[in-house]
Design an enzyme around this catalytic site. Structure first.
Site, PDB file in Angstrom:
ATOM      1  N   LYS A 142      -4.523  -1.860  15.898  1.00 29.78           N
ATOM      2  CA  LYS A 142      -5.327  -0.994  15.032  1.00 29.78           C
ATOM      3  C   LYS A 142      -6.449  -0.301  15.812  1.00 29.78           C
ATOM      4  O   LYS A 142      -6.828   0.827  15.493  1.00 29.78           O
ATOM      5  CB  LYS A 142      -5.891  -1.793  13.859  1.00 29.78           C
ATOM      6  N   TYR A 154      -2.690  -7.739  16.104  1.00 31.71           N
ATOM      7  CA  TYR A 154      -2.912  -6.781  15.014  1.00 31.71           C
ATOM      8  C   TYR A 154      -4.161  -5.952  15.279  1.00 31.71           C
ATOM      9  O   TYR A 154      -4.156  -4.715  15.149  1.00 31.71           O
ATOM     10  CB  TYR A 154      -3.038  -7.538  13.699  1.00 31.71           C
ATOM     11  N   GLN A 197     -21.923  -6.131   6.802  1.00 29.46           N
ATOM     12  CA  GLN A 197     -22.734  -7.349   6.811  1.00 29.46           C
ATOM     13  C   GLN A 197     -23.336  -7.607   8.196  1.00 29.46           C
ATOM     14  O   GLN A 197     -22.714  -7.343   9.203  1.00 29.46           O
ATOM     15  CB  GLN A 197     -21.875  -8.555   6.401  1.00 29.46           C
ATOM     16  N   ASP A 207      13.041   3.791  10.838  1.00 32.52           N
ATOM     17  CA  ASP A 207      12.442   2.793  11.725  1.00 32.52           C
ATOM     18  C   ASP A 207      11.406   3.547  12.545  1.00 32.52           C
ATOM     19  O   ASP A 207      11.754   4.393  13.382  1.00 32.52           O
ATOM     20  CB  ASP A 207      13.519   2.187  12.625  1.00 32.52           C
ATOM     21  N   ILE A 213       0.819  -1.198   0.000  1.00 32.16           N
ATOM     22  CA  ILE A 213       0.000   0.000   0.000  1.00 32.16           C
ATOM     23  C   ILE A 213       0.859   1.256   0.000  1.00 32.16           C
ATOM     24  O   ILE A 213       0.540   2.243  -0.664  1.00 32.16           O
ATOM     25  CB  ILE A 213      -0.945  -0.012   1.217  1.00 32.16           C
ATOM     26  N   LEU A 246       1.953  -8.759   1.833  1.00 39.47           N
ATOM     27  CA  LEU A 246       1.737  -8.916   3.273  1.00 39.47           C
ATOM     28  C   LEU A 246       0.446  -9.675   3.555  1.00 39.47           C
ATOM     29  O   LEU A 246       0.395 -10.550   4.431  1.00 39.47           O
ATOM     30  CB  LEU A 246       1.694  -7.543   3.946  1.00 39.47           C
ATOM     31  N   THR A 279      -2.008  -7.617  -1.241  1.00 44.46           N
ATOM     32  CA  THR A 279      -0.600  -7.237  -1.170  1.00 44.46           C
ATOM     33  C   THR A 279       0.204  -8.479  -0.774  1.00 44.46           C
ATOM     34  O   THR A 279      -0.358  -9.463  -0.278  1.00 44.46           O
ATOM     35  CB  THR A 279      -0.359  -6.159  -0.096  1.00 44.46           C
TER      36      THR A 279
END
Length: 271
Positions: A170, A166, A271, A70, A25, A205, A203
């Site tokens: 987020k 993850y 959904q 970094d 991305i 990833l 992607t």
């Protein structure tokens, strides 16, 4: 009928810094911003890949430089922003895109894995937001206001099996974005802060993530995992889908947009 003010989507003269721009991305974001007239600072820990992106932008007639960054290192953030202002004369947009996945069942996540995902995905965005504000606010080294765009995920809105660390990272980005947006408004900094929430974007990833989910027992194969995440719109997303949304948030077309979460998931979370 008129065509509307399409000039509002142009970035002529703006300086944009994109993290994690060596692949996926991030590459497309850097290219789309450059196509819209921005001067782009491509950053990544992957130097060879980042420099290839810069050369591609230059061949297409754009302006870009590479800086190694970094995102978990605060000192590097300070140096890269300083260099950006020295080379291009300002800083108008930061796209906090760098991130990793770290797929595993909650019961199998090690503390080391948890800390690594949170350090990059949440800590890196925190540092980018913090130092973006310090640079862009009145009296900062750029000092003209701007737009900070934090790459979140639909996983910042809903739970996805095997994405515990993850999803937590987020979720942190989602709410940090809102707090920073409100603070910048209240302090009259002229800085907008928004989050982008892609669904499953095709992607390298993501493909690796599908393999990890299959290994964790979610499905027999990576292909079966991928089939579960095809959005109602009928396909997986593309990096261009995300980059176009980033362009909107970087541009004056989104002048009244701050503290928002722009969901790009083909209807998956509806959904």
């Amino acid at each position: 009928m008129g065509k509307g003010n399409l000039d509002a989507f142009l970035l002529n003269g703006k300086v944009c810094l994109v993290t994690g721009a060596g692949r996926g991305i991030g590459v497309t974001c850097a290219e789309v911003l450059a196509d819209a007239g921005a001067k782009v600072v491509v950053t990544d820990v992957m130097e060879a890949e980042g420099k290839v992106v810069v050369e591609g932008i230059k061949r297409a007639g754009g302006e870009a430089i590479f800086q190694r960054l970094d995102v978990t290192d605060e000192g590097q953030w300070e140096e890269v922003i300083k260099k950006t202002v020295e080379v291009f004369g300002g800083l108008d947009v930061i796209v906090n895109n760098a991130g990793i996945e770290g797929i595993n069942l909650v019961e199998n996540i090690t503390l080391k894995q948890w800390n690594q995902v949170l350090a990059i995905n949440a800590g890196g965005v925190f540092l980018g937001t913090k130092h973006g504000i310090l640079a862009m606010k009145p009296g900062g080294i750029a000092g003209k206001g701007g737009s900070i765009i934090n790459m979140c995920s639909m996983c910042g809105l809903i739970g996805i099996a095997t994405a515990g660390a993850y999803t937590a990272s987020k979720g942190a980005v989602r709410l940090l974005t809102k707090v920073a947006a409100v603070e910048c408004c209240e302090l009259k900094y002229g800085i907008r802060v928004n989050s982008v929430h892609p669904g499953m974007i095709l992607t390298p990833l993501l493909e690796e993530g599908f393999k990890q989910q299959a290994a964790a027992g979610v499905a027999a194969t990576a292909e079966e995992v991928a089939a579960q995440f095809v959005a109602p719109i009928g396909r997986l997303g593309s990096t261009k889908d995300v980059a176009n949304a980033v362009l909107y948030l970087a541009s004056e077309a989104s002048a009244f947009t701050t503290g928002s979460e722009l969901v790009l998931d083909g209807g998956y979370t509806a959904q």
